[in-house]
Write an enzyme that holds these catalytic residues in place. Structure first.
Site, mmCIF file in Angstrom:
data_model
loop_
_atom_site.group_PDB
_atom_site.id
_atom_site.type_symbol
_atom_site.label_atom_id
_atom_site.label_comp_id
_atom_site.label_asym_id
_atom_site.label_seq_id
_atom_site.Cartn_x
_atom_site.Cartn_y
_atom_site.Cartn_z
ATOM 1 N N PRO A 88 0.483 -0.018 4.239
ATOM 2 C CA PRO A 88 1.009 0.687 3.051
ATOM 3 C C PRO A 88 2.520 0.857 3.114
ATOM 4 C CG PRO A 88 -0.582 2.066 4.263
ATOM 5 C CD PRO A 88 -0.403 0.826 5.056
ATOM 6 N N GLU A 116 -5.684 4.766 12.210
ATOM 7 C CA GLU A 116 -4.355 5.240 11.806
ATOM 8 C C GLU A 116 -3.358 4.082 11.672
ATOM 9 O OE1 GLU A 116 -3.390 8.193 10.709
ATOM 10 O OE2 GLU A 116 -5.506 8.683 10.895
ATOM 11 N N ARG A 153 -6.160 -18.786 -6.526
ATOM 12 C CA ARG A 153 -6.208 -19.011 -7.985
ATOM 13 C C ARG A 153 -5.083 -19.930 -8.461
ATOM 14 N NH1 ARG A 153 -8.764 -16.104 -11.548
ATOM 15 N NH2 ARG A 153 -7.155 -16.315 -13.143
ATOM 16 N N ASP A 168 -2.251 -16.542 -17.393
ATOM 17 C CA ASP A 168 -2.559 -15.223 -16.842
ATOM 18 C C ASP A 168 -1.386 -14.259 -16.990
ATOM 19 O OD1 ASP A 168 -5.159 -15.543 -15.995
ATOM 20 O OD2 ASP A 168 -4.659 -15.956 -13.902
HETATM 21 N N1 SAM Z 1 -1.703 5.813 8.749
HETATM 22 C C1 SAM Z 1 -1.334 4.718 7.917
HETATM 23 C C2 SAM Z 1 -0.283 5.186 6.919
HETATM 24 O O1 SAM Z 1 -0.359 6.305 6.449
HETATM 25 O O2 SAM Z 1 0.613 4.381 6.573
HETATM 26 C C3 SAM Z 1 -2.524 4.201 7.129
HETATM 27 C C4 SAM Z 1 -3.487 3.434 7.950
HETATM 28 S S1 SAM Z 1 -4.791 2.793 6.965
HETATM 29 C C5 SAM Z 1 -5.963 4.085 7.036
HETATM 30 C C6 SAM Z 1 -5.502 1.564 7.966
HETATM 31 C C7 SAM Z 1 -5.057 0.153 7.640
HETATM 32 O O3 SAM Z 1 -5.392 -0.183 6.307
HETATM 33 C C8 SAM Z 1 -3.584 -0.140 7.758
HETATM 34 O O4 SAM Z 1 -3.209 -0.400 9.085
HETATM 35 C C9 SAM Z 1 -3.449 -1.375 6.864
HETATM 36 O O5 SAM Z 1 -3.757 -2.569 7.561
HETATM 37 C C10 SAM Z 1 -4.499 -1.134 5.804
HETATM 38 N N2 SAM Z 1 -3.967 -0.620 4.537
HETATM 39 C C11 SAM Z 1 -4.223 0.586 3.989
HETATM 40 N N3 SAM Z 1 -3.612 0.737 2.809
HETATM 41 C C12 SAM Z 1 -2.946 -0.410 2.573
HETATM 42 C C13 SAM Z 1 -2.115 -0.863 1.513
HETATM 43 N N4 SAM Z 1 -1.846 -0.108 0.465
HETATM 44 N N5 SAM Z 1 -1.613 -2.124 1.598
HETATM 45 C C14 SAM Z 1 -1.863 -2.907 2.654
HETATM 46 N N6 SAM Z 1 -2.628 -2.516 3.712
HETATM 47 C C15 SAM Z 1 -3.168 -1.286 3.671
#
Ligand code: SAM
Length: 255
Positions: A88, A116, A153, A168
């Protein structure tokens, strides 16, 4: 195009990539998705891939070792690849990113975190950190699939009718025009007459206008570098919308 996904839930990736446009493109040999189960790359006898965070705090952190080992094996063939960490905290993925990854033509390695997240030292083994939106998911598998789907796609021949990818949303800087199918009338709602006219030139004009209207109303920030013809349509649309607002505002009240 080859996608290599590092995950602790291989079934999630396997399942989605069997179906629809993506499944067919893989069957046709236009794309390949290889899945690496991180539990096969840990030296822990219980196949554990996570541990408690240094410094304390809630949740578990994915260890670096399984990622390092899997990447080492993947890279043995020396082929060019782009290693992407899904997070994220990354740069936002868009249709433009999908187009540019396809054009680059390199294989794509997608690293899926859980818990996490992954031990920060993963940053020494990646080229890009990508997010699919400002929200937090439980794992990187959905983001990996979003990236795989949106790129496949775009591969010529992946869609039955190639025109549909070109038309698209976002492909030309506009949102898509509205689509209708049978019946012509449903619960007193009729399909716009122009679409039943058989006049393809007029239909193309209508679709362009509707695409511009949808973009102007829903995502005006996308409207950049418009052609003089598009500007003319947009000005007409604006004056129509203004006229409607004025008419509604001054509608006589019946007492
Ligand atoms: N503690 C992290 C934070 O707050 O930034 C979030 C960890 S999340 C629960 C677990 C995993 O989900 C991340 O390591 C990532 O690989 C994936 N993930 C979650 N949200 C994402 C997003 N919006 N974009 C890309 N990957 C995401």
């Amino acid at each position: 195009m080859i996608f290599e996904v590092l995950t602790i839930f291989p079934e999630l990736i396997e399942c989605y990539t069997k179906y629809g446009v993506i499944g067919k493109a893989i069957e046709k040999g236009l794309a390949k998705v290889k899945i690496y189960n991180l539990r096969d790359y840990t030296s822990d006898k219980h196949k554990k891939v996570d541990d408690y965070p240094y410094g304390g705090g809630a949740g578990m952190v994915m260890q670096i070792e399984p990622f390092y080992n899997a990447l080492k094996e993947i890279k043995k063939d020396g082929k060019p690849r782009k290693v992407i960490l899904l997070s994220p905290k990354g740069i936002m993925f868009t249709q433009e990113t999908a187009k540019s990854f396809l054009t680059e033509g390199k294989g794509i390695v997608l690293i899926c975190g859980r818990y996490e997240g992954i031990d920060e030292r993963i940053k020494f083994f990646i080229e890009e950190e990508i997010s699919i939106g400002d929200y937090v998911l439980s794992g990187g598998e959905l983001p990996a699939l979003v990236i795989i789907d949106s790129i496949i796609r775009l591969i010529p021949g992946a869609l039955g009718d190639e025109i549909s990818a070109k038309e698209d949303s976002f492909m030309k800087g506009f949102l898509d025009y509205p689509h209708y199918t049978r019946p012509e009338e449903f619960e007193s709602m009729r399909v716009p007459e122009i679409l039943l006219s058989g006049n393809h030139k007029e239909i193309a004009v209508w679709r362009k206008r509707e695409a511009l209207k949808a973009t102007f109303q829903k995502r005006p920030e996308l409207l950049k570098n418009l052609s003089p013809e598009d500007m003319k349509i947009l000005k007409e649309l604006c004056s129509e919308i203004n006229k409607k607002i004025m008419e509604e505002a001054y509608e006589p009240v019946n007492h």
